[in-house]
Write a protein that holds these residues in place. Structure first.
Motif, mmCIF file in Angstrom:
data_model
loop_
_atom_site.group_PDB
_atom_site.id
_atom_site.type_symbol
_atom_site.label_atom_id
_atom_site.label_comp_id
_atom_site.label_asym_id
_atom_site.label_seq_id
_atom_site.Cartn_x
_atom_site.Cartn_y
_atom_site.Cartn_z
ATOM 1 N N UNK A 9 -10.865 -0.677 3.797
ATOM 2 C CA UNK A 9 -9.297 -0.951 3.720
ATOM 3 C C UNK A 9 -8.736 0.130 3.224
ATOM 4 N N UNK A 10 -9.183 0.935 2.504
ATOM 5 C CA UNK A 10 -8.393 2.208 1.950
ATOM 6 C C UNK A 10 -8.477 3.348 3.071
ATOM 7 N N UNK A 11 -9.550 3.265 3.655
ATOM 8 C CA UNK A 11 -9.433 4.310 5.011
ATOM 9 C C UNK A 11 -8.497 3.792 5.876
ATOM 10 N N UNK A 12 -8.485 2.535 6.386
ATOM 11 C CA UNK A 12 -7.618 2.038 7.311
ATOM 12 C C UNK A 12 -6.298 2.107 6.976
ATOM 13 N N UNK A 13 -5.770 2.060 5.765
ATOM 14 C CA UNK A 13 -4.404 2.179 5.468
ATOM 15 C C UNK A 13 -4.169 3.530 5.017
ATOM 16 N N UNK A 28 0.991 -1.202 0.083
ATOM 17 C CA UNK A 28 -0.094 -0.052 -0.067
ATOM 18 C C UNK A 28 1.016 1.215 -0.047
ATOM 19 N N UNK A 29 2.094 1.169 0.127
ATOM 20 C CA UNK A 29 2.958 2.020 0.571
ATOM 21 C C UNK A 29 3.317 2.848 -0.913
ATOM 22 N N UNK A 88 -4.755 -5.010 -3.160
ATOM 23 C CA UNK A 88 -4.467 -4.408 -1.780
ATOM 24 C C UNK A 88 -4.143 -5.501 -0.575
ATOM 25 N N UNK A 89 -4.998 -6.464 -0.785
ATOM 26 C CA UNK A 89 -4.859 -7.328 0.501
ATOM 27 C C UNK A 89 -4.973 -8.946 -0.095
ATOM 28 N N UNK A 90 -3.815 -9.352 -0.756
ATOM 29 C CA UNK A 90 -4.068 -10.513 -1.445
ATOM 30 C C UNK A 90 -3.733 -11.842 -0.421
ATOM 31 N N UNK A 91 -4.416 -12.709 -0.783
ATOM 32 C CA UNK A 91 -4.417 -13.809 0.191
ATOM 33 C C UNK A 91 -3.216 -14.772 -0.362
ATOM 34 N N UNK A 92 -2.467 -15.097 0.967
ATOM 35 C CA UNK A 92 -1.341 -16.280 0.399
ATOM 36 C C UNK A 92 -2.152 -17.634 -0.246
ATOM 37 N N UNK A 93 -1.355 -17.976 -1.045
ATOM 38 C CA UNK A 93 -1.734 -19.130 -1.828
ATOM 39 C C UNK A 93 -1.684 -20.294 -0.692
ATOM 40 N N UNK A 111 -20.110 13.295 -2.138
ATOM 41 C CA UNK A 111 -19.886 11.959 -1.974
ATOM 42 C C UNK A 111 -18.653 11.568 -1.177
ATOM 43 N N UNK A 112 -17.759 12.581 -1.453
ATOM 44 C CA UNK A 112 -16.606 12.548 -0.562
ATOM 45 C C UNK A 112 -16.794 12.687 0.813
ATOM 46 N N UNK A 113 -17.716 13.805 1.151
ATOM 47 C CA UNK A 113 -18.115 13.901 2.763
ATOM 48 C C UNK A 113 -18.803 12.837 3.119
ATOM 49 N N UNK A 114 -19.650 12.151 2.276
ATOM 50 C CA UNK A 114 -20.427 10.895 2.904
ATOM 51 C C UNK A 114 -19.430 9.642 3.117
ATOM 52 N N UNK A 115 -18.424 9.791 2.386
ATOM 53 C CA UNK A 115 -17.329 8.700 2.650
ATOM 54 C C UNK A 115 -16.179 9.073 3.401
ATOM 55 N N UNK A 116 -16.288 10.262 4.138
ATOM 56 C CA UNK A 116 -15.428 10.748 5.046
ATOM 57 C C UNK A 116 -13.723 10.685 4.307
ATOM 58 N N UNK A 117 -13.859 11.241 3.052
ATOM 59 C CA UNK A 117 -12.538 11.256 2.213
ATOM 60 C C UNK A 117 -12.121 12.574 2.190
ATOM 61 N N UNK A 118 -10.807 12.738 2.098
ATOM 62 C CA UNK A 118 -10.136 14.193 2.128
ATOM 63 C C UNK A 118 -9.021 14.207 1.291
#
Length: 268
Positions: free
Chosen positions: A33-37, A3-4, A260-265, A55-62
């Motif tokens: 997940x996007x908000x968390x990271x 994610x970096x 962003x969050x792939x599961x290990x095989x 929409x950004x306000x509803x989703x708490x995006x800045x």
């Protein structure tokens, strides 16, 4: 994918938002997940600034947002010396004035948002009256409902190009705008974040329509979202292209979570 240094640049209608209902419920897990990271989730849309801000306000995006098909990039928290908005398009007044002259000159059968009341726009789009009012607050583009022949459209398109304007095909409308597109804005965002951080920037871009093609081509990972109303546009020339099985926000979430969050095989 780490994610970096990652930006998620996304279309809205038909992508993060359902084509028919404009809802995003099916995308909640990926949004969380996007908000968390704290991954920048940047709208790159044909919508207006007023619509995007709601929409950004509803989703708490800045985060920054790109509006009207790459016509303007708005920075919510510019650093000292940075502009609050980067304008890549042309004023809507110029576009509408040209449109009116062309209709009088050649008799093209075409209507734009500027011809409709808020109630008429709501009827054409399925938006609520409040949403339609925000959609009318355009500054750099004019969505068009083409009602003429394909031959007439080619003539109209050539005239627009000769004037220095661009015609893009969206999910419901054609969009008349200046010499810009979502790809040009995406390239600007990459350089902006690279300059700020000094680190390489990876871009995941998601979109469903023809007007998203330049944005997807400018990304490292291009996600084409399946549409319930039209086939996939041609594959963009990105490093990696994913086409979703699910439509709209469900496909959006599935693709983002896998990236962003792939599961290990599983072990064998």
């Amino acid at each position: 994918m780490s994610a970096v240094g990652t930006l998620v640049v996304t279309d809205l209608d038909g992508t993060l938002l359902d084509h028919h209902t404009y809802q995003y419920d099916a995308a909640q897990a990926a949004l969380a997940l996007c908000r968390q990271r704290r991954i920048p989730l940047i709208f790159n849309t044909s919508k207006t600034l007023a619509e995007s801000q709601a929409l950004a306000s509803a989703l708490s995006l800045h985060w920054p947002m790109v509006v009207e098909n790459g016509s303007a990039i708005h920075l919510p928290e510019p650093l000292e010396g940075e502009p609050r908005a980067v304008i890549l398009g042309q004023p809507r007044q110029q576009l509408v004035a040209w449109l009116q002259r062309e209709r009088q000159r050649a008799g093209f059968s075409v209507q734009g948002f500027s011809d409709w009341s808020v109630a008429e726009l709501a009827a054409h789009t399925g938006l609520s009256l409040a949403q339609a009012e925000l959609a009318q607050q355009r500054e750099y583009s004019e969505p068009l409902l083409w009602q003429d022949t394909e031959h007439a459209f080619l003539t109209f398109q050539a005239s627009a190009r000769a004037q220095g304007f661009t015609l893009l095909k969206g999910g419901r409308f054609f969009h008349l705008l200046g010499q810009t597109d979502k790809g040009r804005a995406t390239t600007w965002l990459r350089q902006h974040y690279h300059t700020r951080s000094g680190q390489p920037v990876q871009i995941i871009a998601l979109g469903d329509g023809h007007n998203d093609s330049a944005m997807l081509a400018a990304a490292d990972v291009a996600v084409q979202i399946r549409s319930p109303v039209h086939p996939f546009p041609p594959k963009p020339a990105a490093k990696r292209v994913i086409q979703t099985e699910l439509c709209g926000p469900a496909g959006w979430a599935q693709a983002l979570l896998s990236l962003l969050d792939p599961q290990p095989a599983a072990a064998h």
